[in-house]
Design a protein around this motif. Structure first.
Motif, short mmCIF file in Angstrom:
data_model
loop_
_atom_site.label_atom_id
_atom_site.label_comp_id
_atom_site.label_asym_id
_atom_site.label_seq_id
_atom_site.Cartn_x
_atom_site.Cartn_y
_atom_site.Cartn_z
N THR A 1 42.70 35.55 41.90
CA THR A 1 41.95 36.79 42.22
C THR A 1 40.86 36.25 41.02
OG1 THR A 1 44.26 37.38 40.85
CG2 THR A 1 42.47 38.69 40.32
N ALA A 2 40.38 34.89 40.60
CA ALA A 2 39.26 35.21 40.21
C ALA A 2 38.35 34.94 41.61
CB ALA A 2 39.20 34.34 39.49
N GLY A 3 38.52 34.19 42.41
CA GLY A 3 37.70 33.93 43.46
C GLY A 3 37.54 34.93 44.60
N VAL A 4 38.39 36.08 44.86
CA VAL A 4 38.51 37.57 45.20
C VAL A 4 37.64 38.41 44.35
CG1 VAL A 4 39.23 39.41 46.13
CG2 VAL A 4 40.94 37.91 46.16
N GLY A 5 37.86 37.98 43.38
CA GLY A 5 36.38 39.01 43.13
C GLY A 5 34.81 38.30 42.50
N LEU A 6 34.69 37.16 42.92
CA LEU A 6 33.49 36.90 43.43
C LEU A 6 32.85 36.63 44.27
CD1 LEU A 6 34.34 33.61 40.97
CD2 LEU A 6 32.62 35.15 40.24
N VAL A 7 33.72 37.01 46.04
CA VAL A 7 33.19 36.85 46.81
C VAL A 7 32.90 38.43 46.71
CG1 VAL A 7 34.31 37.04 49.48
CG2 VAL A 7 34.52 34.91 47.93
N PRO B 1 51.45 27.26 47.14
CA PRO B 1 50.40 27.44 47.12
C PRO B 1 50.06 28.38 48.14
CG PRO B 1 51.27 25.56 45.80
CD PRO B 1 52.38 25.24 46.16
N PHE B 2 50.05 27.50 49.24
CA PHE B 2 49.34 27.67 49.77
C PHE B 2 49.95 28.96 50.52
CE2 PHE B 2 48.69 27.96 54.95
CZ PHE B 2 47.22 28.21 55.20
N ASP B 3 50.91 29.59 50.89
CA ASP B 3 51.61 30.80 50.31
C ASP B 3 50.44 31.73 49.76
OD1 ASP B 3 53.60 30.69 52.27
OD2 ASP B 3 55.35 31.02 51.20
N LEU B 4 50.47 31.35 48.67
CA LEU B 4 50.13 31.67 47.18
C LEU B 4 48.39 32.55 48.03
CD1 LEU B 4 51.25 31.04 44.17
CD2 LEU B 4 52.17 33.73 45.30
N LEU B 5 47.82 31.54 47.93
CA LEU B 5 46.64 31.82 48.80
C LEU B 5 46.45 33.04 49.71
CD1 LEU B 5 45.43 27.58 48.10
CD2 LEU B 5 44.63 30.13 46.55
N VAL B 6 47.55 32.48 50.86
CA VAL B 6 47.51 33.89 52.18
C VAL B 6 47.17 35.25 51.47
CG1 VAL B 6 48.23 34.69 53.90
CG2 VAL B 6 47.49 31.63 53.75
N SER B 7 48.30 35.57 50.81
CA SER B 7 48.51 36.22 50.41
C SER B 7 47.51 36.88 49.32
CB SER B 7 50.61 36.83 49.72
OG SER B 7 50.41 36.12 48.57
N SER C 1 43.88 39.64 50.37
CA SER C 1 43.89 41.00 49.66
C SER C 1 42.17 41.40 49.66
CB SER C 1 44.65 39.58 48.13
OG SER C 1 45.78 40.29 47.71
N LEU C 2 41.77 40.22 49.61
CA LEU C 2 40.15 40.28 50.16
C LEU C 2 40.28 41.06 51.29
CD1 LEU C 2 37.18 39.08 49.30
CD2 LEU C 2 37.31 37.08 50.83
N ILE C 3 40.66 40.98 52.23
CA ILE C 3 41.11 41.58 53.37
C ILE C 3 40.76 43.29 53.03
CG2 ILE C 3 41.46 42.67 55.75
CD1 ILE C 3 42.08 39.66 56.26
N VAL C 4 41.89 43.39 52.65
CA VAL C 4 42.72 44.98 52.50
C VAL C 4 41.68 45.50 51.08
CG1 VAL C 4 44.39 46.32 51.61
CG2 VAL C 4 44.77 44.24 53.66
N PHE C 5 41.52 44.83 50.18
CA PHE C 5 41.23 45.36 49.16
C PHE C 5 39.67 45.46 48.83
CE2 PHE C 5 45.39 44.03 46.85
CZ PHE C 5 46.17 45.14 47.01
N LYS C 6 38.69 44.50 49.41
CA LYS C 6 37.82 44.35 49.42
C LYS C 6 36.84 44.89 50.51
CE LYS C 6 38.20 43.97 45.17
NZ LYS C 6 37.76 44.36 44.23
N THR C 7 37.11 44.65 51.85
CA THR C 7 36.20 44.67 52.65
C THR C 7 36.13 46.05 53.71
OG1 THR C 7 38.39 44.11 54.49
CG2 THR C 7 36.34 41.95 53.24
N THR C 8 37.69 46.83 53.06
CA THR C 8 38.39 47.89 54.25
C THR C 8 37.45 49.36 53.37
OG1 THR C 8 40.26 48.36 52.37
CG2 THR C 8 40.61 47.07 54.47
#
Length: 287
Positions: free
Chosen positions: A91-97, A166-172, A177-184
């Motif tokens: 979540t923090a990573g998504v926010g920073l990017v 953890p890999f599953d969680l990083l994907v989702s 999350s980055l694609i849908v919530f930030k780039t759309t």
């Protein structure tokens, strides 16, 4: 196993509507009075987990699928703890990017559509991406070594919905999350609504209780449909929140009176014992 008339119909038919009403009221209050969004999500998550945990203890679908002390402490708790850490980092990573690359308050044509339309779009788009990854994870052997961890418990109870590699969680939690919530281009409030609905559905879908919602199963993934996905002999229902992609691609499974005979892996011997925490984490990278 066949379901009969519910022994506690108030819990069977009333639990989900009550949780949905609480979620809707919390979303309305947050938007109306500009409450802290993270705090609202946190409270909703806690209320949902406590409610369904209590319901499944009072009215379990089947005793052998209930949480046990040995299963929780000796097998699932380390993965749940790791999941909390990975989710926070993702979540923090998504926010920073997003802060470095995207406008804060939405952009493009989607940002000009009604708020609920944006939220629905986010849920449908998110589940399309998850459906593609999820179905691949059940088909491609190397990805199955990752995702199979989520299916390794032979129980199905609310707290095990966090048992993931953890890999599953990083994907989702990061990539999708980055694609849908930030780039759309959807607004933060639309993302807030979608995340609240996502949390409700993912939590309820793993509960070990006789919860019934009838035709709503053809719209949202919940306890009645997701339990088939965890059935040892079942194939289908790869969606996480909405049923549309399973219906479109022919993998939707819903039989109102039937319950899978067993949960977990079809061949447990093909996967490391999840009580061996490090072995299960290393399994995807083992030749």
């Amino acid at each position: 196993m066949e379901l009969d008339r519910p022994t506690r119909p108030l819990l069977t038919y009333g639990t989900y509507p009550a949780l949905a009403a609480v979620t809707a009221a919390a979303l309305w209050a947050a938007l109306r009075w500009n409450l802290d969004r993270d705090a609202v999500i946190g409270v909703l998550t806690a209320v949902t987990i406590v409610t369904v945990f209590t319901v499944e203890r009072v009215n379990p679908l089947h005793e052998r699928w209930s949480m046990t002390k040995d299963g929780f402490l000796g097998r699932d708790l380390p993965f749940i703890g790791l999941a909390v850490v990975v989710e926070q980092l993702a979540t923090a990573g998504v926010g920073l990017v997003a802060a470095a690359t995207m406008p804060r308050n939405g952009f493009g044509p989607l940002a000009r559509t009604p708020l609920l339309a944006q939220a629905v779009f986010a849920l449908v788009a998110l589940d399309l991406l998850w459906y593609g990854y999820h179905r691949a994870a059940h088909t491609i052997s190397r990805l199955w070594r990752v995702h199979g961890l989520h299916h390794s418990p032979s129980q199905l109870y609310v707290l095990m919905h966090q048992v993931f590699h953890p890999f599953d969680l990083l994907v989702s939690r990061f990539v999708i999350s980055l694609i849908v919530f930030k780039t759309t281009g959807i607004s933060p409030d639309a993302a807030f609504i979608a995340i609240a609905v996502l949390g409700l559905q993912q939590t309820v879908s793993h509960v070990n209780s006789d919860l019934r919602v009838g035709k709503l199963n053809h719209v949202l993934i919940g306890a009645e449909t997701h339990r088939y996905h965890h059935g040892a002999q079942e194939r289908g229902n790869y969606g996480s929140v909405v049923a549309i992609w399973d219906i479109v691609f022919g993998t939707f499974l819903y039989e109102p009176r039937r319950v899978p005979d067993a949960f977990g892996l079809e061949d447990p011997g093909s996967f490391p014992d999840p009580r061996r925490f490090h072995a299960a984490l290393a399994w995807p990278f083992t030749p």
